[in-house]
Design a protein around this motif. Sequence first.
Motif, PDB file in Angstrom:
ATOM      1  N   MET A   1     -18.094  23.012 -48.719  1.00  0.00           N
ATOM      2  CA  MET A   1     -17.932  22.964 -47.285  1.00  0.00           C
ATOM      3  C   MET A   1     -18.485  24.244 -46.688  1.00  0.00           C
ATOM      4  SD  MET A   1     -14.543  22.733 -44.826  1.00  0.00           S
ATOM      5  CE  MET A   1     -13.762  21.437 -45.708  1.00  0.00           C
ATOM      6  N   SER A   2     -19.076  24.133 -45.541  1.00  0.00           N
ATOM      7  CA  SER A   2     -19.560  25.302 -44.824  1.00  0.00           C
ATOM      8  C   SER A   2     -18.378  26.166 -44.412  1.00  0.00           C
ATOM      9  CB  SER A   2     -20.340  24.861 -43.589  1.00  0.00           C
ATOM     10  OG  SER A   2     -21.427  24.054 -43.977  1.00  0.00           O
ATOM     11  N   GLN A   3     -18.663  27.263 -43.771  1.00  0.00           N
ATOM     12  CA  GLN A   3     -17.622  28.205 -43.361  1.00  0.00           C
ATOM     13  C   GLN A   3     -16.778  27.637 -42.227  1.00  0.00           C
ATOM     14  OE1 GLN A   3     -16.862  31.009 -44.905  1.00  0.00           O
ATOM     15  NE2 GLN A   3     -15.240  31.532 -43.491  1.00  0.00           N
ATOM     16  N   LEU A   4     -15.486  27.489 -42.461  1.00  0.00           N
ATOM     17  CA  LEU A   4     -14.539  27.021 -41.459  1.00  0.00           C
ATOM     18  C   LEU A   4     -13.982  28.226 -40.727  1.00  0.00           C
ATOM     19  CD1 LEU A   4     -12.913  24.610 -40.274  1.00  0.00           C
ATOM     20  CD2 LEU A   4     -11.155  25.179 -41.960  1.00  0.00           C
ATOM     21  N   GLU A   5     -13.964  28.149 -39.415  1.00  0.00           N
ATOM     22  CA  GLU A   5     -13.439  29.230 -38.581  1.00  0.00           C
ATOM     23  C   GLU A   5     -12.326  28.663 -37.714  1.00  0.00           C
ATOM     24  OE1 GLU A   5     -14.899  31.992 -34.807  1.00  0.00           O
ATOM     25  OE2 GLU A   5     -16.187  30.406 -35.569  1.00  0.00           O
ATOM     26  N   ILE A   6     -11.200  29.372 -37.663  1.00  0.00           N
ATOM     27  CA  ILE A   6     -10.135  29.021 -36.735  1.00  0.00           C
ATOM     28  C   ILE A   6     -10.241  29.997 -35.571  1.00  0.00           C
ATOM     29  CG2 ILE A   6      -7.661  28.726 -36.377  1.00  0.00           C
ATOM     30  CD1 ILE A   6      -8.841  26.773 -38.444  1.00  0.00           C
ATOM     31  N   GLN A   7     -10.404  29.441 -34.389  1.00  0.00           N
ATOM     32  CA  GLN A   7     -10.641  30.242 -33.180  1.00  0.00           C
ATOM     33  C   GLN A   7      -9.475  30.056 -32.214  1.00  0.00           C
ATOM     34  OE1 GLN A   7     -13.495  28.715 -30.218  1.00  0.00           O
ATOM     35  NE2 GLN A   7     -14.574  30.643 -30.514  1.00  0.00           N
ATOM     36  N   ARG A   8      -8.880  31.152 -31.799  1.00  0.00           N
ATOM     37  CA  ARG A   8      -7.782  31.093 -30.834  1.00  0.00           C
ATOM     38  C   ARG A   8      -8.319  30.654 -29.476  1.00  0.00           C
ATOM     39  NH1 ARG A   8      -2.824  34.652 -30.850  1.00  0.00           N
ATOM     40  NH2 ARG A   8      -1.694  33.991 -28.998  1.00  0.00           N
ATOM     41  N   ALA A   9      -7.610  29.747 -28.843  1.00  0.00           N
ATOM     42  CA  ALA A   9      -7.987  29.279 -27.508  1.00  0.00           C
ATOM     43  C   ALA A   9      -7.343  30.171 -26.452  1.00  0.00           C
ATOM     44  CB  ALA A   9      -7.541  27.839 -27.316  1.00  0.00           C
ATOM     45  N   ASP A  15     -10.914  23.535 -20.268  1.00  0.00           N
ATOM     46  CA  ASP A  15     -11.609  22.240 -20.287  1.00  0.00           C
ATOM     47  C   ASP A  15     -11.756  21.728 -21.722  1.00  0.00           C
ATOM     48  OD1 ASP A  15     -11.817  22.102 -17.516  1.00  0.00           O
ATOM     49  OD2 ASP A  15     -13.759  23.124 -17.498  1.00  0.00           O
ATOM     50  N   ARG A  16     -12.066  22.619 -22.620  1.00  0.00           N
ATOM     51  CA  ARG A  16     -12.184  22.256 -24.035  1.00  0.00           C
ATOM     52  C   ARG A  16     -10.830  21.814 -24.587  1.00  0.00           C
ATOM     53  NH1 ARG A  16     -14.236  27.035 -27.506  1.00  0.00           N
ATOM     54  NH2 ARG A  16     -13.917  26.238 -29.598  1.00  0.00           N
ATOM     55  N   LEU A  17      -9.771  22.532 -24.249  1.00  0.00           N
ATOM     56  CA  LEU A  17      -8.427  22.156 -24.667  1.00  0.00           C
ATOM     57  C   LEU A  17      -8.059  20.772 -24.143  1.00  0.00           C
ATOM     58  CD1 LEU A  17      -6.485  25.498 -24.166  1.00  0.00           C
ATOM     59  CD2 LEU A  17      -6.674  24.227 -26.308  1.00  0.00           C
ATOM     60  N   MET A  18      -8.398  20.518 -22.902  1.00  0.00           N
ATOM     61  CA  MET A  18      -8.066  19.230 -22.303  1.00  0.00           C
ATOM     62  C   MET A  18      -8.838  18.086 -22.959  1.00  0.00           C
ATOM     63  SD  MET A  18      -5.569  19.512 -20.362  1.00  0.00           S
ATOM     64  CE  MET A  18      -5.648  17.777 -19.899  1.00  0.00           C
ATOM     65  N   GLN A  19     -10.078  18.309 -23.317  1.00  0.00           N
ATOM     66  CA  GLN A  19     -10.837  17.277 -24.023  1.00  0.00           C
ATOM     67  C   GLN A  19     -10.138  16.915 -25.329  1.00  0.00           C
ATOM     68  OE1 GLN A  19     -14.706  19.042 -24.404  1.00  0.00           O
ATOM     69  NE2 GLN A  19     -15.359  18.413 -22.364  1.00  0.00           N
ATOM     70  N   TRP A  20      -9.702  17.950 -26.049  1.00  0.00           N
ATOM     71  CA  TRP A  20      -8.996  17.715 -27.312  1.00  0.00           C
ATOM     72  C   TRP A  20      -7.662  17.017 -27.074  1.00  0.00           C
ATOM     73  CZ3 TRP A  20     -10.397  17.486 -32.123  1.00  0.00           C
ATOM     74  CH2 TRP A  20     -11.556  18.151 -32.528  1.00  0.00           C
ATOM     75  N   ARG A  21      -6.910  17.468 -26.078  1.00  0.00           N
ATOM     76  CA  ARG A  21      -5.585  16.882 -25.824  1.00  0.00           C
ATOM     77  C   ARG A  21      -5.703  15.396 -25.502  1.00  0.00           C
ATOM     78  NH1 ARG A  21      -0.734  16.124 -27.372  1.00  0.00           N
ATOM     79  NH2 ARG A  21       0.768  15.805 -25.719  1.00  0.00           N
ATOM     80  N   VAL A  22      -6.685  15.040 -24.683  1.00  0.00           N
ATOM     81  CA  VAL A  22      -6.886  13.629 -24.347  1.00  0.00           C
ATOM     82  C   VAL A  22      -7.260  12.833 -25.599  1.00  0.00           C
ATOM     83  CG1 VAL A  22      -8.350  12.020 -23.051  1.00  0.00           C
ATOM     84  CG2 VAL A  22      -7.387  14.040 -21.914  1.00  0.00           C
ATOM     85  N   ASP A  63     -19.626  25.103 -38.790  1.00  0.00           N
ATOM     86  CA  ASP A  63     -21.047  25.184 -38.422  1.00  0.00           C
ATOM     87  C   ASP A  63     -21.246  25.139 -36.915  1.00  0.00           C
ATOM     88  OD1 ASP A  63     -21.734  25.349 -41.107  1.00  0.00           O
ATOM     89  OD2 ASP A  63     -21.953  23.173 -41.296  1.00  0.00           O
ATOM     90  N   GLY A  64     -20.348  25.814 -36.175  1.00  0.00           N
ATOM     91  CA  GLY A  64     -20.481  25.925 -34.731  1.00  0.00           C
ATOM     92  C   GLY A  64     -19.968  24.744 -33.933  1.00  0.00           C
ATOM     93  N   ALA A  65     -19.422  23.735 -34.590  1.00  0.00           N
ATOM     94  CA  ALA A  65     -18.916  22.559 -33.877  1.00  0.00           C
ATOM     95  C   ALA A  65     -17.405  22.443 -34.067  1.00  0.00           C
ATOM     96  CB  ALA A  65     -19.599  21.295 -34.399  1.00  0.00           C
ATOM     97  N   VAL A  96      -7.452  16.545 -36.586  1.00  0.00           N
ATOM     98  CA  VAL A  96      -8.789  16.725 -37.155  1.00  0.00           C
ATOM     99  C   VAL A  96      -9.538  15.420 -36.920  1.00  0.00           C
ATOM    100  CG1 VAL A  96     -10.112  17.135 -39.276  1.00  0.00           C
ATOM    101  CG2 VAL A  96      -7.959  18.367 -38.888  1.00  0.00           C
ATOM    102  N   LYS A  97     -10.775  15.533 -36.462  1.00  0.00           N
ATOM    103  CA  LYS A  97     -11.582  14.333 -36.233  1.00  0.00           C
ATOM    104  C   LYS A  97     -11.636  13.514 -37.530  1.00  0.00           C
ATOM    105  CE  LYS A  97     -14.517  16.081 -32.548  1.00  0.00           C
ATOM    106  NZ  LYS A  97     -14.549  15.073 -31.515  1.00  0.00           N
TER     107      LYS A  97
END
Length: 153
Positions: A1-9, A15-22, A63-65, A96-97
């Motif tokens: 697996m490529s490098q996994l990054e956990i990024q604090r919101a 807007d990104r949080l809301m997309q995920w919440r929906v 990988d940036g996504a 997780v998708k």
Amino acid sequence: MSQLEIQRADIVDIDRLMQWRVEVMRDVFAPLVPDENLIKANRRYYVHALSAGTHIACFARLDGADVGCGGICLQHEMPSPDNPGGRCAYLMNIYVKPFWRHRGIGRKIVEWLVTESQALGIGKIYLETTDGARRLYRSVGFIDMENMMKLKQ
């Protein structure tokens, strides 16, 4: 697996949080679809809780996504023998998708949120789960709770 990054919101990620919440609500509560009032209420929650420091949210990036997300609600309860400081947290919105599931991403999200909470002195972390995710939470150290009930709505 490529490098996994956990990024604090942060609040700038609303807007990104809301997309995920929906997406989470549509998946978890299907066939119910969140209406506009529920979506607005979630946005208000994020704005208030992120600003007040009572919610920690994160994105899992590969990988940036964005491939996953998670959150933890920080609360206070009456101090007790199992939580003398009274600080507690409710782990939620772990998602997780579908394409990326069963690769350890959910585990990394949960571990990151637990570590962040413990660094703040949280003495008790709890959650609700599905049967499908129970193994993940047990592997991180969560145990089943006895004697819990919920008021029927």
